[in-house]
Design an enzyme around this catalytic site. Structure first.
Site, PDB file in Angstrom:
ATOM      1  N   GLU A  26       0.734  -1.054  -0.116  1.00 10.87           N
ATOM      2  CA  GLU A  26       0.064   0.162  -0.026  1.00 10.87           C
ATOM      3  C   GLU A  26       0.836   1.307   0.160  1.00 10.87           C
ATOM      4  OE1 GLU A  26      -2.640   0.116   3.247  1.00 10.87           O
ATOM      5  OE2 GLU A  26      -3.679   1.784   2.513  1.00 10.87           O
ATOM      6  N   ASN A 173     -12.515  -1.238  -0.873  1.00 12.57           N
ATOM      7  CA  ASN A 173     -11.835  -1.698   0.259  1.00 12.57           C
ATOM      8  C   ASN A 173     -12.340  -1.552   1.785  1.00 12.57           C
ATOM      9  OD1 ASN A 173      -9.276  -2.800   1.786  1.00 12.57           O
ATOM     10  ND2 ASN A 173      -9.243  -0.804   2.470  1.00 12.57           N
ATOM     11  N   GLU A 174     -12.512  -2.425   2.344  1.00 12.77           N
ATOM     12  CA  GLU A 174     -12.948  -2.146   3.969  1.00 12.77           C
ATOM     13  C   GLU A 174     -14.330  -0.862   3.722  1.00 12.77           C
ATOM     14  OE1 GLU A 174      -9.979  -1.241   6.866  1.00 12.77           O
ATOM     15  OE2 GLU A 174      -9.436  -3.370   6.342  1.00 12.77           O
ATOM     16  N   TYR A 240      -6.383  -8.999  11.397  1.00 13.99           N
ATOM     17  CA  TYR A 240      -5.430  -8.746  11.990  1.00 13.99           C
ATOM     18  C   TYR A 240      -5.203  -9.362  13.278  1.00 13.99           C
ATOM     19  CZ  TYR A 240      -4.257  -5.778   8.385  1.00 13.99           C
ATOM     20  OH  TYR A 240      -3.692  -4.964   6.914  1.00 13.99           O
ATOM     21  N   GLU A 297      -5.933  -9.303   3.458  1.00  9.26           N
ATOM     22  CA  GLU A 297      -5.311  -8.703   4.624  1.00  9.26           C
ATOM     23  C   GLU A 297      -5.235  -9.377   5.734  1.00  9.26           C
ATOM     24  OE1 GLU A 297      -5.762  -4.429   5.317  1.00  9.26           O
ATOM     25  OE2 GLU A 297      -6.477  -4.032   3.489  1.00  9.26           O
ATOM     26  N   GLN A 346       2.309  -6.030   5.477  1.00  8.83           N
ATOM     27  CA  GLN A 346       2.681  -5.639   3.988  1.00  8.83           C
ATOM     28  C   GLN A 346       3.962  -5.939   3.798  1.00  8.83           C
ATOM     29  OE1 GLN A 346       1.277  -1.698   3.150  1.00  8.83           O
ATOM     30  NE2 GLN A 346      -0.831  -2.008   4.118  1.00  8.83           N
TER      31      GLN A 346
HETATM   32  O1  AHR Z   1      -2.815  -2.502   6.134  1.00  9.35           O
HETATM   33  C1  AHR Z   1      -3.300  -1.378   7.139  1.00  9.35           C
HETATM   34  C2  AHR Z   1      -4.682  -1.130   6.865  1.00  9.35           C
HETATM   35  O2  AHR Z   1      -5.340  -1.963   7.390  1.00  9.35           O
HETATM   36  C3  AHR Z   1      -5.180  -1.037   5.453  1.00  9.35           C
HETATM   37  O3  AHR Z   1      -5.063   0.123   4.800  1.00  9.35           O
HETATM   38  C4  AHR Z   1      -6.716  -1.255   5.902  1.00  9.35           C
HETATM   39  O4  AHR Z   1      -7.435  -1.742   4.706  1.00  9.35           O
HETATM   40  C5  AHR Z   1      -6.748  -2.054   7.098  1.00  9.35           C
HETATM   41  O5  AHR Z   1      -7.717  -1.288   7.837  1.00  9.35           O
END
Ligand code: AHR
Length: 497
Positions: A26, A173-174, A240, A297, A346
């Site tokens: 990103e 995205n999101e 995450y 992600e 990332q």
């Molecule tokens: O990876 C960091 C961020 O986490 C991304 O931009 C977003 O899609 C997610 O919340």
């Protein structure tokens, strides 16, 4: 007591899609700028502005697919700002990530050049949150139209006559959060509208990817599959791993104790349950399994390194991250029928990065080594492996001591990978290997381990954590006994003599 397992080496359970080993890059912090793109005039060795050392390292782990330009950045990105002469490209503020100036020097042509150098597939994420339908539609035309059209002409004016091949295209995205704070019903309708104009030109076939849920938002998955399932090829999932439940204080990337080690692994293991439950919803609307689940992600998220820009999400990477990577890949393998791609967040200098850079210096992280050791599973046939995983207990929690996966590659070699989660004890595993049909096998292996839970590589000590040859195993009478070091990721190869 050794942990017992059975491997049915003649029982395939489908292909492990190599795209499970995908990455995500990103416009965030030093991922694209510095980490990948240094510009043609940089003293750092580069090819067409892209760092040679980073490209070589990513090729080594056979990166199959790369997602770009975000993330949250994607829904603020206007692709036309990133084409044409670099001097005239718009400068803008990257509002999401650190408020720094984005000069748009890395745009569509540069990303496609990066994928060319890497030999990987591009996965482009379009802007639904703040972009128009026309803008998204024209991006696909610019990328893939072969013939006379305004966007094909613009592409040619910018030095690229031939269209590119682009398969994977994300429609937002999101969008439940940074991508527009939408309700699932609203996004489902928007998705249907936008994807209509994401066209297939010539023989290019776009794989349309809908924005899926945040971790356990099962309602989002249900509404999307019900209202828009038939208009998508895949849907995403973001999850995450944080050591704590507190986004304000997630815990440090190094200098943590065994409690944080344990809670991090425990939370990473949640991926299995999340996928299982989302699969159940997908099965309801798509029993044939046409729609793929893309975990685009995933990875660990800690407090940033002290003294660094909080918006840059720069964190170190330790043995703990290696275990998170290995056990998560094992989970993706298990769900190979639905999980067709995953993209760790990332690639360089951000979150659970496989590569860190500092000026002209580059190091690879323990997570990188796991991707390297596991690359043998890419496109291999998943094998039926059952294992008594044992138990690792702390703070009232109970997680497996060992998780494992096995596959057979196109040459008939069998690979077994083990993640041993306990930092204080060794583990012995005995696998009854069935279905080898009388051949005799040579076994080789490598392991990634360390004496410290937060062992990591630094620019001063780049090889503090790296895989070592592994010989603590025995194959006798069809029984494979492996002595797994404490907190280790181990891969064995069984090859017919
Ligand atoms: O990876 C960091 C961020 O986490 C991304 O931009 C977003 O899609 C997610 O919340």
């Amino acid at each position: 007591m050794p942990l017992q397992g059975v491997l049915n080496a003649d029982s395939g359970k489908g292909t492990i899609n190599r795209n499970i080993y995908g990455h995500f890059s990103e416009h965030l912090g030093r991922c694209i700028y510095e980490g990948i793109w240094v510009g043609e005039d940089s003293p750092i060795p580069n090819t067409n502005g892209i760092r040679n050392d980073v490209v070589e390292a990513l090729k080594q782990i056979r990166i199959p697919v790369l997602r770009w330009p975000g993330g949250c950045f994607a829904d603020e990105y206007h692709w036309k700002d990133g084409i044409g002469a670099k001097e005239t490209r718009k400068r803008m503020v990257n509002t999401h990530w650190g408020g720094v100036v984005e000069n748009n020097h890395f745009g569509t042509h540069e990303f496609m050049e990066l994928c060319r150098q890497l030999g990987c597939e591009p996965y482009i994420n379009g802007n639904l949150g703040s972009g128009t339908v026309q803008e998204m539609s024209e991006w696909v035309e610019y990328l893939t139209f072969d013939g006379v059209s305004p966007m094909a002409e613009l592409r040619a004016q910018n030095g690229r006559k031939e269209p590119w091949k682009v398969t994977y295209f994300g429609v937002g995205n999101e969008n439940w959060g940074c991508g527009g704070n939408m309700r699932p019903e609203y996004y489902a309708d928007e998705y249907r509208r936008y994807q209509t104009y994401v066209r297939n030109y010539g023989d290019n076939r776009i794989h349309r990817i809908a924005c899926g849920p945040n971790s356990d938002d099962y309602n989002w998955m249900d509404v999307l599959m019900r209202e828009a399932g038939r208009f998508m090829d895949s849907i995403t999932l973001h999850y995450y791993t944080l050591p704590t439940d507190n986004w304000q204080d997630k815990g440090p990337a190094t200098g943590f104790d065994e409690h944080a080690w344990f809670s991090t692994l425990q939370k990473a293991l949640r991926m299995d349950d999340l996928i299982t439950r989302h699969r159940t919803i997908m099965d309801k609307y798509d029993p044939e399994g046409r729609v793929g689940l893309i975990v685009d992600e995933w990875g660990t998220w800690y407090n940033v390194e002290p003294g660094t820009n909080p918006g840059f999400l720069y964190q170190q990477n330790t043995m703990r991250d290696a275990l998170v990577a290995g056990l998560t890949l094992n989970i993706f393998h298990k769900h190979n029928q639905r999980v067709r791609m995953a993209n760790i967040a990332q690639t360089v200098n951000v979150l659970q990065a496989v590569i860190l850079t500092e000026g002209e210096k580059m190091i690879v992280t323990p997570t990188y080594h796991v991707f390297d050791m596991y690359k043998v599973h890419q496109d291999a046939e998943l094998l039926d492996l059952s294992l008594d995983t044992g138990s690792y207990q702390l703070d009232g929690g109970d997680i497996p001591a060992v998780t494992a996966t096995a596959s057979r590659d196109a040459k008939g070699k069998i690979h077994l990978s083990f993640c041993h989660l306990q930092p204080q004890a060794e583990a012995q595993v005995t696998i009854d290997v069935r279905g080898l049909a009388g051949s005799s096998f040579t076994v080789t292996g490598s392991t990634l381990t360390s004496g410290r839970i937060d062992a990591h590589n630094t620019f001063a000590q780049p090889d503090a954590v790296k895989p070592q040859p592994f010989e603590s195993f025995q194959l006798e009478g069809g029984k494979l006994t492996v002595n797994l070091p404490t907190m280790s990721v181990t891969t064995l190869e069984l090859a017919a003599k």
